[in-house]
Structures are given as C-alpha cells and as structure tokens.
Design a protein around this motif. Structure first.
Motif, PDB file in Angstrom:
ATOM      1  N   GLN A   1       0.856  -1.181   0.000  1.00  0.00           N
ATOM      2  CA  GLN A   1       0.000   0.000   0.000  1.00  0.00           C
ATOM      3  C   GLN A   1       0.894   1.234   0.000  1.00  0.00           C
ATOM      4  O   GLN A   1       1.707   1.423   0.914  1.00  0.00           O
TER       5      GLN A   1
ATOM      6  N   VAL B   1      -9.238   6.640   0.194  1.00  0.00           N
ATOM      7  CA  VAL B   1      -9.259   5.201  -0.104  1.00  0.00           C
ATOM      8  C   VAL B   1     -10.507   4.541   0.468  1.00  0.00           C
ATOM      9  O   VAL B   1     -11.079   3.633  -0.136  1.00  0.00           O
TER      10      VAL B   1
ATOM     11  N   GLY C   1      -5.631   1.519  -3.592  1.00  0.00           N
ATOM     12  CA  GLY C   1      -6.222   0.323  -3.004  1.00  0.00           C
ATOM     13  C   GLY C   1      -7.038  -0.491  -3.990  1.00  0.00           C
ATOM     14  O   GLY C   1      -8.025  -1.127  -3.614  1.00  0.00           O
TER      15      GLY C   1
END
Length: 250
Positions: free
Chosen positions: A81, A154, A199
């Motif tokens: 990430q 996200v 994401g």
C-alpha cells in the motif's frame, strides 16, 4: 544501489525546500541562511530503490532534491500500500529524528537525487533555531493531515474520484515549487503503483484512467497529467485543499 556522492550546487539542493517553506511557513531570511548552511551529502538513487527500509534505524533524514519518492507498507502476502507521494523540497522521514525504528519503507519512484542531513546536525539546528524546529514540526503535522485525507480517499470515494483527488493534491503541491505548466504536470506512476496508492488492482486502475480520458476530464500519458476540464476535475475529486496548509495562516 547507491552511487558515489555527487557534487550539486548548494542553491539547487535547497531551492525547492526553501521555496516551499516560504509559502507554507513564512520562513525568515535568517532561517533561510541557516538552512542553506546545512551540510548535506548528495547521492543518486535509481528508480524503485529503498532509501530507508521498514525496521531500520535511521541516522539521517532525506531531502528530495530531484525525483519522486513514496512511503509504503508491505503486508505478509507481499501486497503493498502506497501511503503518500513525495516531491522535490520535501523531507519525508523527519519523524525518524524521534521515532528511532522505521515502521514503513521510503523508496524512490523515479531516479532521484537525494540529500542526507544527519540527525545530530538537525538536532543542533533545532536547539540553535527553535523557529526552524517549529517549521519542521509543522511539516510533520501537515503530513499527518495528508494521511487523514488519504484514509478518507481510499475508504470512502469511488475509484475515479480517488484518482482525481490524488492527481489534484499532487498538482497543488507541485505548483508551490513551480513544477506545473499550464495544468500539465508530472505524475510518474505506473498503473500498478496507481493501484497500490488507491487500493485497487492495476487492471482496475487502467479502467479508471481510460474512464477519465473518455469522459474528457484528464489525459494521463507517459507519466504526465493534462487537465482537460478543470471544473469537472474538481467536482469529481471533491477536493478541498485546506488540509495541505499551503499558507502560514492555515
């Protein structure tokens, strides 16, 4: 792999940092001179190279002179990430002055010229110039504000809005250091890296990029973004730039 130290003009090394601090913190000329006098070791890094790894003990902080870096976390499955993007003039690991073991990785996205300032040098500067210490503390607080916005991005926005938001944030930060040309700016991320920042998968990232192009909002090609419709771009991103605190009054 690190190369030999480079000889880069002092004003080039510090130019983006000083320009950014003038706008965000209102730095004085005396403090500018203190920053310009800092001993900085300059090194060249290839693209996609760790600068400081998760779990390492850092002894210096990294100033980005040229290029783009990212902070990231990688989980046991190997999935990564991307937590934030970083541009020239930023010191993305200031927290290592006080958090002694890195809890994430700082790595290059592109080939980078990086300047390294020892922790001991920065501590002496902070003791000698408390106002500079306050400016760097403000920088870490702005980082925290950006993290909060990325969590919202996200977690709550649909993928096209996520990408638009990241693009606008990057544009506004690049604008401060004079790196935006007629709404055309650099965003040197691959589709996989965009997916890691948003994401989503690389395949989904490719679809989102195509959608923004087909909708006539932005063109993203060869690591550069061109805004085609500013009003729709802002509306899609739901962007409020207060969290960037690009003024001493914010």
């Amino acid at each position: 792999m690190r190369t030999e130290r480079l000889r880069v003009p002092s004003d080039t090394i510090r130019a983006a940092l000083v320009r950014r601090l003038r706008i965000s913190s209102g730095i004085s000329e005396e403090d500018v001179r203190e920053i310009e006098a800092l001993p900085i070791a300059v090194r060249q890094y290839p693209a996609e190279t760790p600068v400081v790894r998760d779990g390492e003990r850092a002894t210096e902080c990294c100033l980005i002179v040229e290029g783009f870096c990212a902070r990231s976390k990688t989980i046991a499955s190997g999935k990564r990430q991307i937590l934030s993007l970083h541009i020239p003039g930023e010191i993305p690991d200031l927290m290592s002055l006080f958090l002694h073991v890195m809890d994430h990785e700082l790595s290059t996205l592109t080939a980078c010229t990086l300047g390294f300032i020892s922790h001991d040098t920065l501590r002496r500067l902070h003791q000698r110039r408390p106002v500079v210490a306050e400016m760097f503390w403000r920088d870490t607080l702005i980082d925290a504000a950006m993290f909060r916005e990325w969590i919202v991005n996200v977690g709550q926005r649909p993928a096209p809005a996520r990408l638009a938001h990241v693009m606008i944030e990057l544009r506004e930060r690049l604008r401060v250091i004079g790196r935006v040309d007629d709404e055309n700016f650099e965003m040197p991320l691959t589709q996989e890296q965009i997916g890691e920042a948003l994401g989503i998968t690389a395949v989904h990232a490719n679809r989102v990029i195509k959608q923004l192009r087909q909708d006539g909002i932005v063109e993203f090609q060869r690591g550069r973004v061109t805004v085609l419709d500013e009003a729709r771009f802002l509306e899609l991103a739901d962007f409020d730039g207060r969290y960037l605190h690009q003024s001493p009054t914010l």
